[in-house]
Design a protein around this motif. Structure first.
Motif, PDB file in Angstrom:
ATOM      1  N   VAL A 476       0.833  -1.208   0.000  1.00  0.00           N
ATOM      2  CA  VAL A 476       0.000   0.000   0.000  1.00  0.00           C
ATOM      3  C   VAL A 476       0.867   1.257   0.000  1.00  0.00           C
ATOM      4  N   ILE A 477       2.021   1.205   0.639  1.00  0.00           N
ATOM      5  CA  ILE A 477       2.936   2.355   0.697  1.00  0.00           C
ATOM      6  C   ILE A 477       4.343   1.871   0.396  1.00  0.00           C
ATOM      7  N   ASP A 478       4.997   2.558  -0.542  1.00  0.00           N
ATOM      8  CA  ASP A 478       6.396   2.282  -0.843  1.00  0.00           C
ATOM      9  C   ASP A 478       7.188   3.557  -0.550  1.00  0.00           C
ATOM     10  N   ASN A 479       7.861   3.555   0.602  1.00  0.00           N
ATOM     11  CA  ASN A 479       8.670   4.702   1.033  1.00  0.00           C
ATOM     12  C   ASN A 479      10.113   4.231   1.200  1.00  0.00           C
ATOM     13  N   ASP A 480      10.563   3.406   0.236  1.00  0.00           N
ATOM     14  CA  ASP A 480      11.859   2.740   0.313  1.00  0.00           C
ATOM     15  C   ASP A 480      12.986   3.729   0.015  1.00  0.00           C
ATOM     16  N   GLY A 481      14.235   3.268   0.257  1.00  0.00           N
ATOM     17  CA  GLY A 481      15.405   4.062  -0.086  1.00  0.00           C
ATOM     18  C   GLY A 481      16.004   4.789   1.099  1.00  0.00           C
ATOM     19  N   ILE A 482      17.193   5.365   0.863  1.00  0.00           N
ATOM     20  CA  ILE A 482      17.882   6.131   1.900  1.00  0.00           C
ATOM     21  C   ILE A 482      17.388   7.572   1.853  1.00  0.00           C
ATOM     22  N   HIS A 483      16.921   8.062   2.983  1.00  0.00           N
ATOM     23  CA  HIS A 483      16.419   9.444   3.043  1.00  0.00           C
ATOM     24  C   HIS A 483      16.231   9.829   4.506  1.00  0.00           C
ATOM     25  N   GLY A 484      16.085  11.111   4.725  1.00  0.00           N
ATOM     26  CA  GLY A 484      15.721  11.588   6.050  1.00  0.00           C
ATOM     27  C   GLY A 484      14.278  11.214   6.345  1.00  0.00           C
ATOM     28  N   PHE A 485      13.825  11.586   7.540  1.00  0.00           N
ATOM     29  CA  PHE A 485      12.459  11.205   7.907  1.00  0.00           C
ATOM     30  C   PHE A 485      11.462  11.885   6.972  1.00  0.00           C
ATOM     31  N   ARG A 486      10.706  11.051   6.261  1.00  0.00           N
ATOM     32  CA  ARG A 486       9.664  11.568   5.387  1.00  0.00           C
ATOM     33  C   ARG A 486       8.473  10.628   5.445  1.00  0.00           C
ATOM     34  N   THR A 487       7.319  11.167   5.162  1.00  0.00           N
ATOM     35  CA  THR A 487       6.078  10.413   5.250  1.00  0.00           C
ATOM     36  C   THR A 487       5.452  10.263   3.868  1.00  0.00           C
ATOM     37  N   ARG A 488       5.052   9.044   3.530  1.00  0.00           N
ATOM     38  CA  ARG A 488       4.305   8.756   2.308  1.00  0.00           C
ATOM     39  C   ARG A 488       2.975   8.123   2.705  1.00  0.00           C
ATOM     40  N   SER A 489       1.963   8.277   1.852  1.00  0.00           N
ATOM     41  CA  SER A 489       0.635   7.756   2.161  1.00  0.00           C
ATOM     42  C   SER A 489       0.145   6.854   1.036  1.00  0.00           C
ATOM     43  N   GLY A 490      -0.823   6.038   1.397  1.00  0.00           N
ATOM     44  CA  GLY A 490      -1.463   5.155   0.424  1.00  0.00           C
ATOM     45  C   GLY A 490      -2.898   4.911   0.836  1.00  0.00           C
ATOM     46  N   LYS A 491      -3.793   4.812  -0.172  1.00  0.00           N
ATOM     47  CA  LYS A 491      -5.221   4.636   0.113  1.00  0.00           C
ATOM     48  C   LYS A 491      -5.649   3.248  -0.329  1.00  0.00           C
ATOM     49  N   ILE A 492      -6.544   2.644   0.485  1.00  0.00           N
ATOM     50  CA  ILE A 492      -7.051   1.315   0.171  1.00  0.00           C
ATOM     51  C   ILE A 492      -8.487   1.220   0.684  1.00  0.00           C
ATOM     52  N   GLU A 493      -9.321   0.533  -0.062  1.00  0.00           N
ATOM     53  CA  GLU A 493     -10.702   0.323   0.365  1.00  0.00           C
ATOM     54  C   GLU A 493     -10.758  -0.967   1.183  1.00  0.00           C
ATOM     55  N   LEU A 494     -11.324  -0.878   2.363  1.00  0.00           N
ATOM     56  CA  LEU A 494     -11.404  -2.020   3.262  1.00  0.00           C
ATOM     57  C   LEU A 494     -12.856  -2.290   3.644  1.00  0.00           C
ATOM     58  N   GLU A 495     -13.263  -3.539   3.495  1.00  0.00           N
ATOM     59  CA  GLU A 495     -14.566  -3.974   3.965  1.00  0.00           C
ATOM     60  C   GLU A 495     -14.468  -4.288   5.459  1.00  0.00           C
ATOM     61  N   PRO A 496     -15.597  -4.356   6.158  1.00  0.00           N
ATOM     62  CA  PRO A 496     -15.532  -4.775   7.557  1.00  0.00           C
ATOM     63  C   PRO A 496     -14.857  -6.136   7.686  1.00  0.00           C
ATOM     64  N   GLY A 497     -13.966  -6.263   8.636  1.00  0.00           N
ATOM     65  CA  GLY A 497     -13.242  -7.510   8.830  1.00  0.00           C
ATOM     66  C   GLY A 497     -11.873  -7.263   9.430  1.00  0.00           C
ATOM     67  N   THR A 498     -11.075  -8.327   9.507  1.00  0.00           N
ATOM     68  CA  THR A 498      -9.740  -8.266  10.095  1.00  0.00           C
ATOM     69  C   THR A 498      -8.692  -8.417   9.004  1.00  0.00           C
ATOM     70  N   TYR A 499      -7.667  -7.575   9.068  1.00  0.00           N
ATOM     71  CA  TYR A 499      -6.656  -7.526   8.013  1.00  0.00           C
ATOM     72  C   TYR A 499      -5.263  -7.676   8.615  1.00  0.00           C
ATOM     73  N   ASP A 500      -4.422  -8.373   7.851  1.00  0.00           N
ATOM     74  CA  ASP A 500      -3.020  -8.496   8.230  1.00  0.00           C
ATOM     75  C   ASP A 500      -2.268  -7.239   7.817  1.00  0.00           C
ATOM     76  N   VAL A 501      -1.471  -6.715   8.738  1.00  0.00           N
ATOM     77  CA  VAL A 501      -0.643  -5.538   8.468  1.00  0.00           C
ATOM     78  C   VAL A 501       0.816  -5.934   8.672  1.00  0.00           C
TER      79      VAL A 501
END
Length: 700
Positions: A476-501
């Motif tokens: 869902v998010i690819d914030n790979d590589g060498i860098h200082g602290f930075r934030t990346r986001s990713g959106k996903i549609e989730l139905e009711p239930g339990t998900y592995d993170v």
């Protein structure tokens, strides 16, 4: 009385005898001698006994009164002593002659002169306060745990408060100015109970414990800064401990408080000398100022009238008091004397500091100084055990530089494992785990989140360096590589239930930090992602949890009971099979505990985790923490409904493992399923065996 017989005889020789009782009347005889044993008195000893008088009087049982020529003295019950509040000074007179007159009941008297030696006694001065122990360290420091607090201190002293000015000097005379530690312990008296706010300032790190519980954590390398903590305290005596370390540069430490009965913000001070106190099992720090350099021969220094089992220590020496109540401390360095009453004892102690000296004639003199203190019951709380779930954090030390996530072998054995409730590692030059690497390492965090309300969810992953986030195996998010602290986001549609993170992260060099947040229908705005606790598994499943021991010491023991027989516990490299009784986990790594109930078990597992430890005062304390784990569907019946699937599908009965026995009697039959192949049913009585092809399902 004397009985005599008198016989009278006449001239013819006739005689007569008679008996007579003769009474001998008493005539008073005065005392014949007055003697005294002793004759030496210690200077500055108020009301001290000089010696014991004895009278030789022919009149047995006669009573006697005494007079002393020097009105500083009196005779009480046969003892010549100084009057209350009166003492002598060796420098003023090393010897005093006094005449004592003894008079019997008839008024006959006798006088004798006695030479009294005034023995020179070192001055005794007793003060108390906090015990300060200082530790020189020969290496740089970054946190409090870099110091061995159980080692012998470099120097000790007694201090009335904790207020070391922030400067480039040392905390003690002639001490180190850099790379040292200080541990300061003692008690405070709370007159009025309520909520108290403590303020602990330090340059560098410091920490405050009250009654063994951490109240302020101001650890780490930093300039002088103040942190606060609040605690509810009942009226009475409470134990405090401050730990501090200095790395380089300035050094300073200060402890203040405010609360009920305190006039605003003020320094925390030890009880006054006239109200000395401690708690059961905790040392009373005493500064006993006394010069023993003039001691010769059998001269001695002792503490008397102490409770049996009291430990007295100073400068590496110690003695435990027996039934005599005496601790001989002759020759000790008594500038910092610790008097530790036994665990379980409380009440007033009316001890004395006793100095005994001998003159050239062999006479002894003893001077005492009162040492009265209260021993109060300790406020002891047993540390609890917390059964923790959440994200399973696996850390991987790497001995080479990294540029991307896949530079780490994620299938290798982790360096360390633990559980964390959320993923929020402060961006700093520290490590993610205690004692871990600060550079070139990886972290894999695995957990589950339950969505109650379906919809679009946005995940935010901040990292220094690279981080990748997977939901049910999907990146869902690819914030790979060498860098200082930075934030990346990713959106996903989730139905009711339990998900592995799953979150994978690597750190190369410099700062290291990682944070995972989300925002969606179930959240209160953007917030940290918190993993579900692992308190339910399917039949034949395995719980993965951790045990947090809170403030327990390294010597604490842990056991768990209530597990069904044949339950397997796996802790690091150790495995234990439960026999249904208590399982001893002492000495094991409790950060990740795998619990596998016996095959086929379903229902609730209810038990207790027992922790036994030593409290701050040495008392044994025990806590029992109940837990409940659920295996399978505790309300389910034996009937299992299969979902429609083809042979290679992954659907299976809810709550069932791959080897569960299924009842297919009511299942829908489909012509395209191998499992629905018609099988010839033979009804002949002559046929005992029917050979058929069968298929076995394996869900790995």
């Amino acid at each position: 009385e004397i009985n005599v017989e008198v016989t009278v005889t006449d001239s013819a020789g006739a005689s007569l005898s008679e008996s007579f009782a003769i009474t001998v009347a008493d005539v008073n005889e005065g005392p014949e001698a007055l003697e005294m044993t002793g004759g030496t008195v210690a200077e500055n000893a108020s009301g001290a006994v000089v010696g014991t008088l004895s009278v030789i009087d022919p009149d047995a049982g006669d009573s006697h009164s005494f007079e002393v020529s020097d009105d500083r003295f009196e005779v009480v019950e046969g003892h010549l002593q100084l009057k209350p509040g009166v003492s002598l000074d060796h420098e003023a007179a090393a010897e005093i002659n006094v005449e004592v007159t003894v008079t019997d009941s008839a008024g006959a008297s006798l006088s004798e002169s006695f030479a009294i030696t005034v023995a020179e006694i070192p001055d005794i001065n007793v003060t108390s306060g906090f015990k300060a122990e200082y530790f020189d360290v020969e290496h740089s420091l970054s946190k409090l745990d870099d110091i061995d607090w159980n080692s012998d201190p470099t120097y000790e002293e007694v201090t009335s408060d904790i207020d070391y000015a922030n400067g480039r000097g040392s905390f003690w005379d002639g001490g180190s100015k850099d790379t040292f530690g200080a541990k300061i312990t003692g008690t405070v008296e709370v007159a009025e109970g309520g909520n108290f706010k403590f303020l602990l300032g330090g340059d560098d790190g410091a920490m405050l414990f009250i009654n063994g519980e951490p109240v302020i954590d101001n650890d780490g390398e930093h300039g002088f800064r103040t942190r606060t903590g609040e605690i509810e305290l009942e009226p009475g005596t409470h134990h405090i401990e401050v730990r501090y370390f200095e790395n380089y540069g300035r050094a300073g430490l200060k402890l203040e408080w405010e609360g009920p009965g305190i006039d605003g913000r003020e320094l925390v001070t030890a009880p006054e000398a006239d109200s000395l106190q401690t708690v059961s099992g905790v040392p009373l720090a005493v500064d006993l100022q006394l010069d023993q350099s003039a001691f010769v021969g059998d001269d001695s220094l002792a503490l008397t009238d102490l409770p049996t089992g009291t430990t007295v220590s100073a400068d590496g020496l110690w003695v435990t008091v027996n039934d005599s109540g005496v601790a001989d401390i002759t020759g000790w360095d008594t500038d910092t004397l610790s008097i530790t009453p036994p665990v379980g004892f409380d009440g007033e102690v009316t001890a004395k500091v006793s100095v005994t000296v001998h003159d050239v004639s062999g006479h002894t003199a003893t001077a005492t100084h009162p040492l009265t203190f209260d021993v109060n019951e300790a406020n002891v709380t047993a540390p609890g055990v917390t059964l923790v779930g959440g994200f399973k954090a696996s850390y991987f030390d790497v001995d080479h530089s990294l540029r991307k996530i896949n530079d780490i072998d994620w299938d290798s054995a982790p360096t360390h494992e633990e559980f964390v409730q959320d993923i929020n590692y402060e961006n700093s030059r520290g490590s993610f785990w205690e004692g871990g690497s600060k550079d070139t390492f990886g972290a894999k965090l695995e957990g589950q989140v339950t969505v109650e309300e379906g919809g679009d969810y946005t995940f935010f992953a901040g990292g220094d360096d690279g981080v990748v986030v997977y939901i049910n195996g999907e990146a869902v998010i690819d914030n790979d590589g060498i860098h200082g602290f930075r934030t990346r986001s990713g959106k996903i549609e989730l139905e009711p239930g339990t998900y592995d993170v799953e979150v994978r992260y690597f750190e190369n060099y410099g700062n290291a930090g990682l944070k995972l947040e989300w925002d969606g229908p179930d959240t209160d705005g953007r917030e940290l992602v918190t993993s579900d606790p692992d308190t339910h598994v399917e039949e034949n499943g395995t719980f993965e949890v951790g045990l947090e021991l809170g403030t327990a010491s390294d010597s604490a023991t842990v056991s768990i009971d209530g597990l069904p027989p044949d339950t397997i516990l796996h802790l690091g490299d150790a495995s234990i099979v439960s026999d249904g009784g208590s399982v001893d986990l002492a000495g094991m790594d409790l950060s990740v505990l795998e619990i596998s109930p016996p095959p086929g078990f379903e229902g609730l597992i209810e038990g207790n985790i027992t922790l036994t430890d030593q409290a701050f005062n040495g008392a044994e304390v025990t806590s029992h923490t109940p837990f409940t784990l659920e295996v399978g569907d505790s309300d389910s019946t034996s009937e299992v409904q299969w979902e429609d699937t083809d042979l290679m599908g992954s659907s299976e009965p809810a709550g069932q493992a791959w080897d569960a026995e299924a009842d297919m009697s009511d299942a829908e039959v489909r012509d395209d399923e191998v499992l629905s192949e018609p099988v010839v049913q033979h009804t002949s009585d002559d046929l005992g065996i029917a050979n058929t092809d069968t298929y076995e399902r394996f869900d790995w």
